[in-house]
Design a protein around this motif. Structure first.
Motif, PDB file in Angstrom:
ATOM      1  N   GLY A 252       0.831  -1.214   0.000  1.00 57.14           N
ATOM      2  CA  GLY A 252       0.000   0.000   0.000  1.00 57.14           C
ATOM      3  C   GLY A 252       0.860   1.256   0.000  1.00 57.14           C
TER       4      GLY A 252
ATOM      5  N   VAL B   9      -5.516   7.963  -3.285  1.00 58.13           N
ATOM      6  CA  VAL B   9      -4.778   6.738  -3.623  1.00 58.13           C
ATOM      7  C   VAL B   9      -5.631   5.706  -4.376  1.00 58.13           C
ATOM      8  CG1 VAL B   9      -5.037   5.698  -1.306  1.00 58.13           C
ATOM      9  CG2 VAL B   9      -3.173   4.969  -2.756  1.00 58.13           C
ATOM     10  N   SER B  10      -6.918   5.604  -4.057  1.00 56.48           N
ATOM     11  CA  SER B  10      -7.727   4.607  -4.765  1.00 56.48           C
ATOM     12  C   SER B  10      -7.837   4.902  -6.261  1.00 56.48           C
ATOM     13  CB  SER B  10      -9.104   4.458  -4.120  1.00 56.48           C
ATOM     14  OG  SER B  10      -8.981   3.724  -2.930  1.00 56.48           O
TER      15      SER B  10
ATOM     16  N   ASP C  10     -11.886  -0.100  -4.051  1.00 51.09           N
ATOM     17  CA  ASP C  10     -10.927  -1.214  -4.040  1.00 51.09           C
ATOM     18  C   ASP C  10     -11.582  -2.538  -4.440  1.00 51.09           C
ATOM     19  OD1 ASP C  10      -9.074   0.604  -3.144  1.00 51.09           O
ATOM     20  OD2 ASP C  10      -8.991  -0.136  -1.083  1.00 51.09           O
TER      21      ASP C  10
ATOM     22  N   ALA D 155      -4.724   3.790  -7.763  1.00 56.15           N
ATOM     23  CA  ALA D 155      -4.553   2.329  -7.761  1.00 56.15           C
ATOM     24  C   ALA D 155      -5.454   1.605  -8.773  1.00 56.15           C
ATOM     25  CB  ALA D 155      -4.790   1.779  -6.352  1.00 56.15           C
TER      26      ALA D 155
ATOM     27  N   GLY E  96      -1.373  -6.149   1.436  1.00 53.43           N
ATOM     28  CA  GLY E  96      -2.002  -5.306   0.417  1.00 53.43           C
ATOM     29  C   GLY E  96      -3.428  -5.715   0.147  1.00 53.43           C
ATOM     30  N   ARG E  97      -3.811  -5.668  -1.131  1.00 51.99           N
ATOM     31  CA  ARG E  97      -5.180  -6.007  -1.517  1.00 51.99           C
ATOM     32  C   ARG E  97      -5.218  -7.203  -2.467  1.00 51.99           C
ATOM     33  NH1 ARG E  97      -4.931  -2.213   1.234  1.00 51.99           N
ATOM     34  NH2 ARG E  97      -6.395  -0.514   1.556  1.00 51.99           N
ATOM     35  N   ASP E  98      -4.161  -7.365  -3.240  1.00 51.77           N
ATOM     36  CA  ASP E  98      -4.156  -8.379  -4.305  1.00 51.77           C
ATOM     37  C   ASP E  98      -2.921  -9.266  -4.217  1.00 51.77           C
ATOM     38  OD1 ASP E  98      -2.279  -6.434  -4.880  1.00 51.77           O
ATOM     39  OD2 ASP E  98      -2.626  -6.473  -7.038  1.00 51.77           O
ATOM     40  N   ILE E  99      -2.347  -9.361  -3.021  1.00 50.40           N
ATOM     41  CA  ILE E  99      -1.084 -10.099  -2.900  1.00 50.40           C
ATOM     42  C   ILE E  99      -1.310 -11.600  -3.084  1.00 50.40           C
ATOM     43  CG2 ILE E  99       1.012 -10.428  -1.503  1.00 50.40           C
ATOM     44  CD1 ILE E  99       0.371  -7.481  -2.418  1.00 50.40           C
TER      45      ILE E  99
ATOM     46  N   ARG F  72     -13.079  -2.235  -8.519  1.00 52.31           N
ATOM     47  CA  ARG F  72     -12.267  -1.865  -9.683  1.00 52.31           C
ATOM     48  C   ARG F  72     -12.051  -3.084 -10.594  1.00 52.31           C
ATOM     49  NH1 ARG F  72      -7.326  -1.304  -5.893  1.00 52.31           N
ATOM     50  NH2 ARG F  72      -6.716  -3.469  -5.809  1.00 52.31           N
TER      51      ARG F  72
ATOM     52  N   ARG G  89     -13.173   3.937   0.009  1.00 51.24           N
ATOM     53  CA  ARG G  89     -12.027   3.132  -0.450  1.00 51.24           C
ATOM     54  C   ARG G  89     -12.404   1.657  -0.590  1.00 51.24           C
ATOM     55  NH1 ARG G  89      -6.547   3.584   2.128  1.00 51.24           N
ATOM     56  NH2 ARG G  89      -7.397   4.503   4.009  1.00 51.24           N
TER      57      ARG G  89
ATOM     58  N   ARG H 250      -0.624  -0.431 -11.681  1.00 55.51           N
ATOM     59  CA  ARG H 250      -0.646  -1.737 -11.026  1.00 55.51           C
ATOM     60  C   ARG H 250       0.408  -2.670 -11.621  1.00 55.51           C
ATOM     61  NH1 ARG H 250      -4.426  -1.662  -7.396  1.00 55.51           N
ATOM     62  NH2 ARG H 250      -3.693  -3.694  -6.747  1.00 55.51           N
TER      63      ARG H 250
ATOM     64  N   TYR I 106       1.683   2.254  -3.518  1.00 52.99           N
ATOM     65  CA  TYR I 106       0.606   2.996  -4.199  1.00 52.99           C
ATOM     66  C   TYR I 106       0.505   4.415  -3.638  1.00 52.99           C
ATOM     67  CZ  TYR I 106      -0.715  -1.304  -6.493  1.00 52.99           C
ATOM     68  OH  TYR I 106      -0.690  -2.438  -7.286  1.00 52.99           O
ATOM     69  N   ARG I 107       0.741   4.530  -2.339  1.00 51.10           N
ATOM     70  CA  ARG I 107       0.680   5.850  -1.716  1.00 51.10           C
ATOM     71  C   ARG I 107       1.827   6.740  -2.217  1.00 51.10           C
ATOM     72  NH1 ARG I 107      -2.368   6.485   2.988  1.00 51.10           N
ATOM     73  NH2 ARG I 107      -3.647   4.666   3.424  1.00 51.10           N
TER      74      ARG I 107
HETATM   75  O1   DC Z   1      -3.120  -0.495   2.715  1.00 47.91           O
HETATM   76  P1   DC Z   1      -3.231   0.998   2.431  1.00 47.91           P
HETATM   77  O2   DC Z   1      -4.478   1.626   2.981  1.00 47.91           O
HETATM   78  O3   DC Z   1      -2.007   1.749   2.801  1.00 47.91           O
HETATM   79  O4   DC Z   1      -3.359   1.090   0.836  1.00 47.91           O
HETATM   80  C1   DC Z   1      -3.520   2.311   0.184  1.00 47.91           C
HETATM   81  C2   DC Z   1      -4.333   2.133  -1.081  1.00 47.91           C
HETATM   82  O5   DC Z   1      -3.573   1.428  -2.057  1.00 47.91           O
HETATM   83  C3   DC Z   1      -5.649   1.401  -0.936  1.00 47.91           C
HETATM   84  O6   DC Z   1      -6.742   2.292  -0.966  1.00 47.91           O
HETATM   85  C4   DC Z   1      -5.719   0.490  -2.113  1.00 47.91           C
HETATM   86  C5   DC Z   1      -4.380   0.506  -2.741  1.00 47.91           C
HETATM   87  N1   DC Z   1      -3.698  -0.787  -2.754  1.00 47.91           N
HETATM   88  C6   DC Z   1      -3.937  -1.622  -3.806  1.00 47.91           C
HETATM   89  O7   DC Z   1      -4.756  -1.299  -4.667  1.00 47.91           O
HETATM   90  N2   DC Z   1      -3.267  -2.802  -3.915  1.00 47.91           N
HETATM   91  C7   DC Z   1      -2.382  -3.166  -2.980  1.00 47.91           C
HETATM   92  N3   DC Z   1      -1.733  -4.318  -3.095  1.00 47.91           N
HETATM   93  C8   DC Z   1      -2.140  -2.315  -1.856  1.00 47.91           C
HETATM   94  C9   DC Z   1      -2.831  -1.140  -1.782  1.00 47.91           C
END
Ligand code: DC
Length: 229
Positions: A35, A103-104, A188, A107, A133-136, A191, A184, A113, A38-39
């Motif tokens: 994250g 950030v969204s 998230d 992202a 993260g979100r998609d790890i 998308r 978010r 990405r 992305y930030r």
């Molecule tokens: O975990 P975080 O809140 O710091 O993440 C910030 C933004 O980054 C979150 O709104 C979605 C995006 N993000 C993402 O799309 N994929 C990731 N692997 C990590 C974060």
């Protein structure tokens, strides 16, 4: 003992970064906060006039991607790993509300990405890594040996986030933070590219009613089971 890849995904402010960071420290693994990457890209966009009022100039940002170098400095005296953007420590700035609210939309840009996923896969190629993260567990490391999906209600997450922001002296209120979290979550998880979703083989950590110590024990128990399989 063979090292593995640990993928920890979940909603924003679910506490996953804190857990992932500590797990990595306890088992001697590298920790990567995806994250933060992305930030950092978002901060770059803001500073170069490519993002404001909720809108991002994706063409300009995609063209600038080769100029954006992100690295991490190992944890210092504060115990926190610092994110560097083109060599500058931006750990504090990337956590503020301005970056959080942009950030969204950054992202969702497929080229952003792709670029960051490549860097993340590179970081994990020797294993021994915990990445959150979100998609790890779905996109970055679909073959990760240990996958965790952290879940908590938006209200509990908003309370936690509000405390963090207040501790940093930011002037925000609960409603504003809750609205940002819900917004978010929506972006998230809806998308097109790599939406936030639980990998079918991820273990769910529902932490609404668990304290830090209980969550840590849950993670260590799971890690020990997997490593001894
Ligand atoms: O975990 P975080 O809140 O710091 O993440 C910030 C933004 O980054 C979150 O709104 C979605 C995006 N993000 C993402 O799309 N994929 C990731 N692997 C990590 C974060």
């Amino acid at each position: 003992m063979n090292k593995i890849v640990i993928a920890i995904d979940g909603y924003s402010s679910s506490g996953k970064s804190t857990m992932a960071r500590e797990l990595a420290r306890r088992i001697g693994y590298v920790y990567v906060d995806s994250g933060a990457m992305y930030r950092a890209v978002t901060l770059y966009a803001i500073e170069h006039g490519m993002a404001k009022d909720g809108k991002v100039d994706s063409n300009a940002l995609v063209a600038a991607l080769p100029e954006i170098k992100i690295s991490f400095e190992p944890a210092g005296a504060d115990g926190v790993q610092h994110t560097l953007l083109n060599g500058r420590d931006v750990e504090r700035e990337i956590r503020d509300m301005q970056v959080s609210s942009l950030v969204s939309p950054v992202a969702v840009i497929p080229e952003v990405r792709e670029h960051l996923v490549k860097l993340q896969q590179e970081a994990g190629k020797h294993k021994g890594i915990v990445m959150d993260g979100r998609d790890i567990g779905t996109t970055v490391f679909p073959d990760a040996e240990m996958k965790v999906f952290v879940d908590a209600s938006p209200e509990v997450r908003a309370e936690r986030r509000l405390k963090e922001l207040e501790a940093k002296g930011e002037n925000v209120n609960y409603e504003e933070v809750l609205a940002n979290i819900k917004e978010r979550d929506h972006i998230d998880s809806t998308r097109e590219v790599s939406p936030l979703r639980k990998a079918s083989d991820a273990h769910v950590l529902d932490n609404d009613h668990m304290n830090h110590k209980q969550q840590m024990q849950w993670l260590l128990d799971l890690y020990n089971v997997i490593i001894n399989e």
